[in-house]
Design a protein around this motif. Structure first.
Motif, mmCIF file in Angstrom:
data_model
loop_
_atom_site.group_PDB
_atom_site.id
_atom_site.type_symbol
_atom_site.label_atom_id
_atom_site.label_comp_id
_atom_site.label_asym_id
_atom_site.label_seq_id
_atom_site.Cartn_x
_atom_site.Cartn_y
_atom_site.Cartn_z
ATOM 1 N N TYR A 47 -0.986 -5.718 -5.112
ATOM 2 C CA TYR A 47 -1.279 -5.393 -3.774
ATOM 3 C C TYR A 47 -2.516 -4.607 -3.858
ATOM 4 N N ALA A 48 -2.804 -3.933 -4.880
ATOM 5 C CA ALA A 48 -4.181 -3.065 -5.122
ATOM 6 C C ALA A 48 -5.452 -4.062 -5.326
ATOM 7 N N THR A 49 -5.069 -5.232 -5.746
ATOM 8 C CA THR A 49 -6.261 -5.999 -5.897
ATOM 9 C C THR A 49 -6.457 -7.050 -4.645
ATOM 10 N N SER A 50 -5.536 -7.022 -3.681
ATOM 11 C CA SER A 50 -5.552 -7.807 -2.719
ATOM 12 C C SER A 50 -6.171 -7.063 -1.414
ATOM 13 N N GLY A 51 -6.587 -5.885 -1.530
ATOM 14 C CA GLY A 51 -6.947 -5.398 -0.541
ATOM 15 C C GLY A 51 -6.208 -5.049 0.839
ATOM 16 N N PRO A 108 -3.667 -2.362 2.292
ATOM 17 C CA PRO A 108 -3.453 -1.151 2.001
ATOM 18 C C PRO A 108 -1.897 -0.614 2.298
ATOM 19 N N THR A 109 -1.452 -1.421 3.273
ATOM 20 C CA THR A 109 -0.170 -1.115 3.655
ATOM 21 C C THR A 109 0.969 -1.661 2.769
ATOM 22 N N PRO A 110 1.055 -2.870 2.394
ATOM 23 C CA PRO A 110 1.871 -3.283 1.092
ATOM 24 C C PRO A 110 1.583 -2.409 -0.061
ATOM 25 N N LEU A 111 0.512 -1.991 -0.413
ATOM 26 C CA LEU A 111 0.125 -1.180 -1.683
ATOM 27 C C LEU A 111 0.910 0.177 -1.557
ATOM 28 N N VAL A 112 0.725 0.802 -0.274
ATOM 29 C CA VAL A 112 1.521 1.945 -0.202
ATOM 30 C C VAL A 112 2.860 2.055 -0.379
ATOM 31 N N TRP A 113 3.564 0.966 0.292
ATOM 32 C CA TRP A 113 4.948 0.853 0.235
ATOM 33 C C TRP A 113 5.436 0.399 -1.287
ATOM 34 N N SER A 114 4.696 -0.384 -1.806
ATOM 35 C CA SER A 114 4.989 -0.668 -3.146
ATOM 36 C C SER A 114 5.076 0.168 -4.286
ATOM 37 N N GLY A 115 3.791 1.024 -3.967
ATOM 38 C CA GLY A 115 3.488 2.229 -4.893
ATOM 39 C C GLY A 115 4.651 3.481 -4.711
ATOM 40 N N ALA A 116 5.038 3.647 -3.325
ATOM 41 C CA ALA A 116 6.059 4.579 -3.022
ATOM 42 C C ALA A 116 7.429 4.225 -3.870
ATOM 43 N N GLY A 117 7.770 2.739 -3.808
ATOM 44 C CA GLY A 117 8.854 2.301 -4.524
ATOM 45 C C GLY A 117 8.744 2.521 -5.739
ATOM 46 N N LEU A 118 7.624 2.282 -6.382
ATOM 47 C CA LEU A 118 7.617 2.507 -7.813
ATOM 48 C C LEU A 118 7.782 3.771 -8.225
ATOM 49 N N VAL A 119 7.036 4.841 -7.455
ATOM 50 C CA VAL A 119 7.296 6.132 -7.784
ATOM 51 C C VAL A 119 8.666 6.288 -7.762
ATOM 52 N N LEU A 120 9.482 5.855 -6.568
ATOM 53 C CA LEU A 120 10.974 6.454 -6.474
ATOM 54 C C LEU A 120 11.667 5.805 -7.770
ATOM 55 N N LEU A 138 14.174 0.560 -2.465
ATOM 56 C CA LEU A 138 14.415 -0.849 -2.217
ATOM 57 C C LEU A 138 13.843 -0.974 -0.740
ATOM 58 N N VAL A 139 13.940 0.133 0.272
ATOM 59 C CA VAL A 139 13.567 -0.023 1.514
ATOM 60 C C VAL A 139 11.916 -0.052 1.279
ATOM 61 N N CYS A 140 11.437 0.746 0.514
ATOM 62 C CA CYS A 140 9.944 0.554 0.470
ATOM 63 C C CYS A 140 9.494 -0.827 -0.144
ATOM 64 N N SER A 141 10.316 -1.336 -1.167
ATOM 65 C CA SER A 141 9.844 -2.745 -1.711
ATOM 66 C C SER A 141 10.123 -3.871 -0.585
ATOM 67 N N VAL A 142 11.065 -3.639 0.116
ATOM 68 C CA VAL A 142 11.370 -4.315 1.215
ATOM 69 C C VAL A 142 10.170 -4.340 2.489
ATOM 70 N N MET A 143 9.974 -3.101 2.600
ATOM 71 C CA MET A 143 8.771 -2.909 3.635
ATOM 72 C C MET A 143 7.378 -3.410 3.092
ATOM 73 N N ALA A 144 7.188 -3.578 1.961
ATOM 74 C CA ALA A 144 5.968 -4.171 1.446
ATOM 75 C C ALA A 144 6.113 -5.523 1.410
ATOM 76 N N LEU A 145 6.804 -6.222 1.712
ATOM 77 C CA LEU A 145 7.166 -7.659 1.910
ATOM 78 C C LEU A 145 6.774 -8.011 3.535
ATOM 79 N N LEU A 146 7.052 -7.038 4.306
ATOM 80 C CA LEU A 146 6.913 -7.714 5.670
ATOM 81 C C LEU A 146 5.359 -7.682 6.027
ATOM 82 N N PRO A 147 5.065 -8.388 6.980
ATOM 83 C CA PRO A 147 3.697 -8.638 7.541
ATOM 84 C C PRO A 147 3.014 -7.249 8.021
ATOM 85 N N ALA A 148 1.731 -6.982 7.543
ATOM 86 C CA ALA A 148 1.148 -5.742 7.873
ATOM 87 C C ALA A 148 0.771 -5.732 9.297
#
Length: 162
Positions: free
Chosen positions: A77-81, A83-95, A152-162
């Motif tokens: 997500y960081a390389t894709s530009g 930002p929304t899925p990047l934030v969700w995925s990053g938050a999931g990783l931190v959790l 888990l919620v964060c990783s699912v949110m990262a999958l949703l269309p922005a």
């Protein structure tokens, strides 16, 4: 090829994070409440058996794979530009990392202390051994359960269309 990677890695992160969360949540919802109903020696012996049985390849795939897949997803997500899925995925990783830190800082040392207390048959005061183990272990398991469910919620949110 890159489309396949973008499709597979985030989904794998969500699936492994779900398994990760389910593992800890099952301890919060069923395993520890069930053991709370057992006598001191039975609880100690059962927990020791669980601690031995859980160290298996499938557990390793889930426990290590979830944060690795989340890291991979976050990097994609960081390389894709996006930002929304990047934030969700990053938050999931931190959790997920939070749950791992709790595991290694609190739960594993308590498991080790339980193992080092001596054989169940020869414990002088099994109630004291249990009291030193169970309340803190359960409390911190709830913390890692909540962190991993939130991941888990964060990783699912990262999958949703922005």
């Amino acid at each position: 090829m890159s489309e396949m990677v973008f499709g597979v890695v985030p989904v794998l992160a969500a699936v492994l994070t779900g398994l990760f969360a389910g593992l800890f949540l099952s301890f919060s919802m069923a395993v520890m409440p069930g053991l709370a109903r057992a006598g001191d020696r039975a609880m100690i012996e059962s927990m020791r058996g669980i601690n031995t049985a859980i160290l298996n390849p499938l557990f390793a795939v889930v426990f290590v794979g979830a944060p690795v897949a989340a890291l991979g997803s976050t990097a994609l997500y960081a390389t894709s530009g996006s930002p929304t899925p990047l934030v969700w995925s990053g938050a999931g990783l931190v959790l997920l990392l939070t749950a791992m830190v709790v595991t290694f800082a609190v739960n594993v040392p308590r498991n080790n202390a339980l193992e080092q207390a001596g054989t169940t048959e020869h414990l002088g005061d099994p109630a004291a051994v249990r009291a030193a183990f169970e309340p803190g272990w359960v409390r911190w398991n709830h913390v890692r359960s909540l962190a991993s469910v939130a991941a888990l919620v964060c990783s699912v949110m990262a999958l949703l269309p922005a």
